[in-house]
Design a protein around this motif. Structure first.
Motif, short mmCIF file in Angstrom:
data_model
loop_
_atom_site.label_atom_id
_atom_site.label_comp_id
_atom_site.label_asym_id
_atom_site.label_seq_id
_atom_site.Cartn_x
_atom_site.Cartn_y
_atom_site.Cartn_z
N UNK A 149 35.75 -10.31 48.70
CA UNK A 149 34.54 -10.46 49.52
C UNK A 149 34.80 -10.20 51.00
N UNK A 150 36.07 -10.33 51.43
CA UNK A 150 36.38 -10.14 52.84
C UNK A 150 36.66 -8.67 53.17
N UNK A 159 39.60 -4.34 60.48
CA UNK A 159 40.02 -3.51 61.60
C UNK A 159 41.19 -2.60 61.28
N UNK A 160 41.75 -2.72 60.08
CA UNK A 160 42.88 -1.88 59.69
C UNK A 160 42.53 -1.04 58.47
N UNK A 161 43.31 0.01 58.25
CA UNK A 161 43.09 0.90 57.11
C UNK A 161 44.41 1.17 56.40
N UNK A 162 44.27 1.66 55.16
CA UNK A 162 45.46 2.11 54.46
C UNK A 162 46.01 3.36 55.15
N UNK A 199 48.89 -4.09 56.78
CA UNK A 199 48.19 -5.29 57.26
C UNK A 199 47.26 -5.79 56.16
N UNK A 200 47.82 -6.52 55.17
CA UNK A 200 47.02 -6.93 54.02
C UNK A 200 45.96 -7.97 54.37
N UNK A 201 44.90 -7.97 53.59
CA UNK A 201 43.79 -8.92 53.75
C UNK A 201 44.30 -10.35 53.56
N UNK A 202 43.74 -11.29 54.32
CA UNK A 202 44.16 -12.69 54.26
C UNK A 202 43.83 -13.33 52.90
#
Length: 379
Positions: A149-150, A159-162, A199-202
């Motif tokens: 969901x985030x 704010x980051x991408x693969x 920068x993986x999702x929390x």
């Protein structure tokens, strides 16, 4: 428009094995593939038809459902009940199936891609007999893996991408030359995913999915039976990193009914009758799915006699033909008799005992066999 028979589409018999199904599919898919017949709508539709037939008949569960219920096993007004078939990207898979064992082309990556598909879910839904007679819609709540969901399935922090893998350059695999041969293997840096998440999702920790509760409206068609399964395509667990979701299988479980027992499309029930109706004949009321009807009981009916009432059972899901209602009668012994009733029965019993040969032939024959048994036993 009525769909064609899947067996006829592939040109195979209904008892064809998996090898025969695959052989026919490969032959037809190569012939009709849109990449070989670009711009030809007929070939495009023909290929979709062939692929749909293959996906059903090559899967044991789907084939069993199709053999039992026909196309209606996969029809529903909700799009989730129908398969989607695409023509692009399938041509390579066909040749990979044919030559993959010899050249090992991309087999490892293909298996990995399949494993990243979301897993299937089975949900047992308990229904009353009345629910399956006419069909019903039920809301269910399942614990399912869905897009995060985030991050909305990207796996990246806001704010980051693969970023494209710098080892395989986004191909997901590496080609290593060994003498005269070139070996292809999965990229060890991105594990074949082609991208890296720094920068993986929390919430999902970079997987792009999370577990949550989901409400789904399930439409149960009329005529389903115990342990039948309804397949909702794409309603299972979501795959990691945006891969396709699995399917949801709704398994039907029927509660025991207080009047009817079901066997296929037939219904059975036991009905008590008093001994005067059994002896003299008469009419009794019997229950059906559409209300009570009169059933004529002929004179001298014995307990355990079964009466078949045509077209009073359950409508078949596949053929729309109704089953029958089978009523088994049993003679109820009267209770709480008053003095007058007892006297009448006593006189009746006295009369019957004096004329057993005509009034009670079964009793006479039985006790005759008993006497002969003991006579032979004591010789």
């Amino acid at each position: 428009m009525q769909k064609k028979d899947y067996y006829k589409i592939l040109g195979i018999s209904k008892d064809a094995n998996l090898a025969e199904i695959k052989k026919s599919y490969k032959r037809l898919a190569i012939k009709y593939h849109p990449d070989r017949n670009q711009g030809n709508k007929y070939y495009e539709e023909k290929f979709k038809e062939i692929k749909e037939a293959y996906e059903i008949l090559s899967d044991d569960n789907k084939r069993s459902m199709y053999d039992q219920y026909g196309h209606s096993a996969f029809n529903n007004s909700d799009d989730s009940f129908t398969s989607s078939f695409t023509s692009t990207g399938d041509f390579n898979d066909i040749f990979s199936d044919i030559f993959g064992d010899v050249f090992g082309s991309n087999k490892k990556n293909k298996n990995r891609s399949s494993s990243n598909r979301g897993s299937d879910i089975q949900y047992d839904i308990v229904l009353n007999l009345e629910d399956v007679i006419y069909g019903v819609s039920k809301n269910i709540r399942i614990n399912v893996i869905q897009k995060c969901s985030l991050c909305n399935g990207t796996g990246c922090r806001t704010g980051y991408k693969k970023i494209v893998c710098n080892i395989c350059k986004g191909s997901g695999n590496l080609k290593i030359k060994q003498g005269f041969f070139t070996v292809q293997q999965t990229c060890p840096n991105c594990n074949g995913e082609r991208y890296i998440i720094n920068n993986p999702c929390y919430i999902c920790k970079g997987e792009g999915v999370e577990r949550s509760l989901k409400d789904i409206l399930v439409k149960i068609p009329a005529g389903v039976n115990n342990n039948d399964k309804i397949r909702l395509i794409g309603k299972g667990n979501s795959g990691v990193f945006g891969k396709n979701p699995g399917d949801l299988y709704i398994c039907i479980k029927l509660r025991k009914h207080n009047i009817f027992n079901r066997d296929g499309n037939n219904l059975y029930c036991k009905i008590p009758i008093n001994f005067t109706i059994a002896a003299l004949g008469g009419k009794i009321e019997v229950p059906t799915l559409e209300g009570n009807i009169n059933l004529k009981i002929p004179p001298e009916t014995q307990t355990g006699k079964i009466f078949r009432i045509k077209n009073k059972g359950i409508k078949s899901l596949k053929s729309n033909i109704k089953g029958d209602l089978l009523c088994k009668v049993y003679i109820e012994t009267p209770v709480n008799l008053n003095r007058y009733q007892k006297k009448l029965l006593y006189n009746l019993g006295f009369s019957l005992n004096n004329n057993k040969e005509n009034n009670n032939p079964k009793s006479r024959n039985f006790f005759e066999k008993v006497r002969n048994f003991f006579k032979n036993f004591t010789k």
